[in-house]
Scaffold this motif. Structure first.
Motif, PDB file in Angstrom:
ATOM      1  N   TYR A   1       0.848  -1.187   0.000  1.00 34.93           N
ATOM      2  CA  TYR A   1       0.000   0.000   0.000  1.00 34.93           C
ATOM      3  C   TYR A   1       0.888   1.243   0.000  1.00 34.93           C
TER       4      TYR A   1
ATOM      5  N   GLN B   1       0.490   5.280   1.460  1.00 31.33           N
ATOM      6  CA  GLN B   1      -0.342   6.126   2.314  1.00 31.33           C
ATOM      7  C   GLN B   1       0.005   7.576   2.066  1.00 31.33           C
TER       8      GLN B   1
ATOM      9  N   GLY C   1      -4.947  12.566   2.905  1.00 30.17           N
ATOM     10  CA  GLY C   1      -6.166  12.792   2.138  1.00 30.17           C
ATOM     11  C   GLY C   1      -6.625  11.601   1.338  1.00 30.17           C
ATOM     12  N   HIS C   2      -5.782  10.588   1.235  1.00 34.30           N
ATOM     13  CA  HIS C   2      -6.130   9.409   0.442  1.00 34.30           C
ATOM     14  C   HIS C   2      -6.164   8.120   1.258  1.00 34.30           C
ATOM     15  N   GLY C   3      -5.682   8.156   2.447  1.00 32.52           N
ATOM     16  CA  GLY C   3      -5.660   6.937   3.228  1.00 32.52           C
ATOM     17  C   GLY C   3      -4.677   5.940   2.652  1.00 32.52           C
ATOM     18  N   LEU C   4      -5.044   4.671   2.711  1.00 35.04           N
ATOM     19  CA  LEU C   4      -4.195   3.597   2.202  1.00 35.04           C
ATOM     20  C   LEU C   4      -4.739   3.130   0.864  1.00 35.04           C
TER      21      LEU C   4
ATOM     22  N   GLY D   1      -3.358  -4.095  -7.992  1.00 33.23           N
ATOM     23  CA  GLY D   1      -4.226  -3.379  -7.074  1.00 33.23           C
ATOM     24  C   GLY D   1      -4.892  -2.191  -7.736  1.00 33.23           C
ATOM     25  N   ASP D   2      -5.142  -1.156  -6.959  1.00 38.74           N
ATOM     26  CA  ASP D   2      -5.887   0.003  -7.444  1.00 38.74           C
ATOM     27  C   ASP D   2      -5.016   1.101  -8.054  1.00 38.74           C
TER      28      ASP D   2
ATOM     29  N   LEU E   1       4.552   7.223   1.850  1.00 42.95           N
ATOM     30  CA  LEU E   1       4.817   6.259   2.907  1.00 42.95           C
ATOM     31  C   LEU E   1       4.253   4.917   2.445  1.00 42.95           C
TER      32      LEU E   1
ATOM     33  N   PHE F   1       3.501   0.866   2.917  1.00 38.57           N
ATOM     34  CA  PHE F   1       3.289  -0.190   3.892  1.00 38.57           C
ATOM     35  C   PHE F   1       3.124  -1.528   3.194  1.00 38.57           C
TER      36      PHE F   1
ATOM     37  N   PHE G   1       0.208  -5.176   9.397  1.00 41.62           N
ATOM     38  CA  PHE G   1       1.035  -4.223   8.679  1.00 41.62           C
ATOM     39  C   PHE G   1       2.455  -4.158   9.244  1.00 41.62           C
TER      40      PHE G   1
END
Lengths: 113, 114
Positions: B35, B37, B40-43, B58-59, B88, B90, B105
């Motif tokens: 992921y 991070q 404003g967008h989270g994970l 993934g996305d 960042l 993860f 995580f």
């Protein structure tokens, strides 16, 4: 387009108060909602979760309230402690299709002593 | 409790540079995830895998490659790093990768692309 929305972005409460973190979603196939807690410098960790067949899940001072009709849920932290200061992520998992957890953008909580 | 470690913890590179982020989990979990991070967008999920040699998109996969060499090890590759990849990162793992599964995580890798 965010499928999981959280509000507020940040929240400050006094020690002993109840903090309320809100979450909403769009996809009606979502049927499982974990909340993750993240402290600075660390990765997120599962805090509490709820299935869509339930309307409430309690674990100590942490309670999830779930409203399936309105596609909303909230995390209540009672008797907030400074050690609860962290970022909280609401997430959602669909009940069908391929595996994919969708995370909200998080709420940063600060509990002041 | 699941143990997920990441290296390096911090990395600085230049635009166009080559970066490899490493992740290892020691709980014999089948699924591993990368992921990013951002405020404003989270994970957001980049890639994931359900076993050695397997890779799923993934996305937000653009600009990233990944490789799962063993059940324990999952790597994220940025072959031509760009400033937009400053983030960042993860890594996470889960047992079944199926329904209502807990993700564990790692501590994260902070990447700066100049």
């Amino acid at each position: 387009q965010q499928q999981v929305r959280q509000s507020p972005q940040s929240l400050t409460v006094w020690e002993g108060e109840t903090a309320i973190l809100n979450c909403s979603y769009e996809d009606s196939t979502f049927n499982y909602f974990p909340w993750y807690q993240q402290f600075p410098g660390e990765g997120p960790a599962l805090l509490i979760s709820i299935r869509s067949v339930s309307d409430k899940k309690e674990d100590g001072r942490f309670t999830i309230f779930f409203n399936k009709r309105e596609k909303k849920l909230s995390l209540h932290i009672t008797d907030s402690q400074p050690g609860d200061s962290a970022t909280y992520f609401c997430a959602a998992e669909p009940g069908t299709g391929g595996y994919k957890v969708v995370f909200g953008s998080g709420t940063r909580l600060l509990v002041s002593p | 409790e699941a143990a997920v470690t990441q290296s390096p913890r911090n990395k600085v590179t230049v635009t166009g540079g080559n970066v490899t982020l490493s992740c290892r989990q020691t709980n014999s979990h089948n699924y591993m995830y990368w992921y990013r991070q951002d405020t404003g967008h989270g994970l957001r999920l980049i890639h994931y895998s359900y076993g050695a040699g397997n890779l799923q998109i993934g996305d937000v996969p653009d600009g990233y490659k990944a490789t799962r060499t063993t059940q324990e090890d999952f790597f994220l590759l940025l072959e031509l790093a760009s400033p937009s990849q400053t983030s960042l990162y993860f890594c996470a793992s889960s047992d079944a990768g199926g329904r209502q599964d807990t993700q564990y995580f790692g501590p994260g890798t902070r990447l700066l692309v100049l």
